[in-house]
Design a protein around this motif. Structure first.
Motif: not given
Ligand SMILES: C[S@@+](CC[C@H](N)C(=O)[O-])C[C@H]1O[C@@H](n2cnc3c(N)ncnc32)[C@H](O)[C@@H]1O
Length: 266
Positions: A124, A140-142, A162, A164, A235, A237
């Motif tokens: 990231e 930002c959110q992962s 984002i 993963w 990943t 985005y």
């Protein structure tokens, strides 16, 4: 405190260049180095830093990744219990999407050993640099992709997203899913509830052998995601779809209305 300790460090993503000086020092001085890294060149380099360096067991035949991770934790703890100062090395940031690292830390501490984790450079972090994304701008959110889907995670499409491990969507093991593209089709359908078909998303892979190799940055319309090739290290985005409106009442409460003009808040 018992004899024996555990230090967990990360190599970063890029070969050699991302390792912090602190992590390098812990690797060099450890009685035993154990590693789980993604590429053979990094493995060879770790052996050159410390000749005790040994790969952690990585059994991809287990039906569940969790079982493989438990075997790694057991190997790490076995060495620590022998009174050795162990340095466990994971790729990227050792605490980002790295269950065995967190589990080994917890077990070592529960058993009365000194244990610490040093931060590293994650995928990231590379994404922020390569894609020019500043998480301070829209937030930002992962999420882990399978977790995002099966728990119906609440998220804000006006903020960066984002995802993963897209290549492992719906896959709790290491096996190649026969219906891989079906899982990505489901992901696309869910994202389509929030974004238009032509919303530009990016399938991203940071370069490990930088600067010889460049990062992979595929700009695609969301609707074409199921036909786009993704790998184990891809990943996704998803940029924000629009600027979130501001709450003027909140601005009043914060006393911000006095400055609105000068700071240019829209
Ligand atoms: C088990 S996680 C490991 C993450 C790692 N600990 C880190 O700090 O980045 C594996 C996932 O990380 C992401 N990842 C790993 N290497 C990457 C790379 N070179 N470029 C982009 N994403 C990567 C992908 O989403 C991949 O499926």
């Amino acid at each position: 405190m018992k004899a024996g300790s555990l230090t967990i460090v990360g190599t970063g993503i890029q070969l050699v260049g991302h390792l912090t000086l602190a992590a390098k020092a812990w690797i060099e001085q450890a009685d035993k180095v154990l590693f789980a890294v993604a590429d053979p060149v990094t493995a060879k380099w770790l052996r050159s830093l410390n000749e005790t360096a040994e790969a952690l067991p990585y059994n991809t035949n287990n039906h569940r990744r969790r079982q493989t991770y438990q075997e790694m934790v057991e190997k790490i703890l076995t060495e620590v219990r022998q009174g050795l100062n162990v340095c466990a090395v994971f790729y990227g940031h050792p605490g980002v999407f790295a269950d065995p690292a967190h589990e080994a830390m917890k077990q070592a501490q529960n058993e009365g050993f000194r244990a610490q984790m040093l931060p590293g450079i994650s995928a990231e972090d590379c994404l922020y640099a390569d894609l020019g994304l500043d998480p301070g701008r829209n937030g930002c959110q992962s999420f882990e992709t399978t977790d995002f889907l099966i728990r119906q995670r609440k998220f804000d499409p006006t903020s960066a997203l984002i995802l993963w491990q897209i290549a492992f969507t719906g896959n709790l093991g290491f096996y190649k899913l026969e219906k891989q593209s079906q899982a990505i089709t489901v992901l696309t359908e869910v994202l389509r509830r929030y974004y238009s078909a032509d919303h530009k998303v990016i399938v991203y892979e940071a370069a490990v052998y930088h600067p010889v190799c460049k990062p992979v940055i595929k700009h695609i319309p969301l609707a074409t995601l199921p036909e786009t090739e993704v790998t184990d290290v891809s990943t996704l985005y998803v940029p924000p779809k629009a600027l979130a409106p501001v709450d003027s009442e909140m601005m009043m409460r914060l006393g911000m209305h006095l400055f609105t003009e000068s700071v240019g808040i829209r």
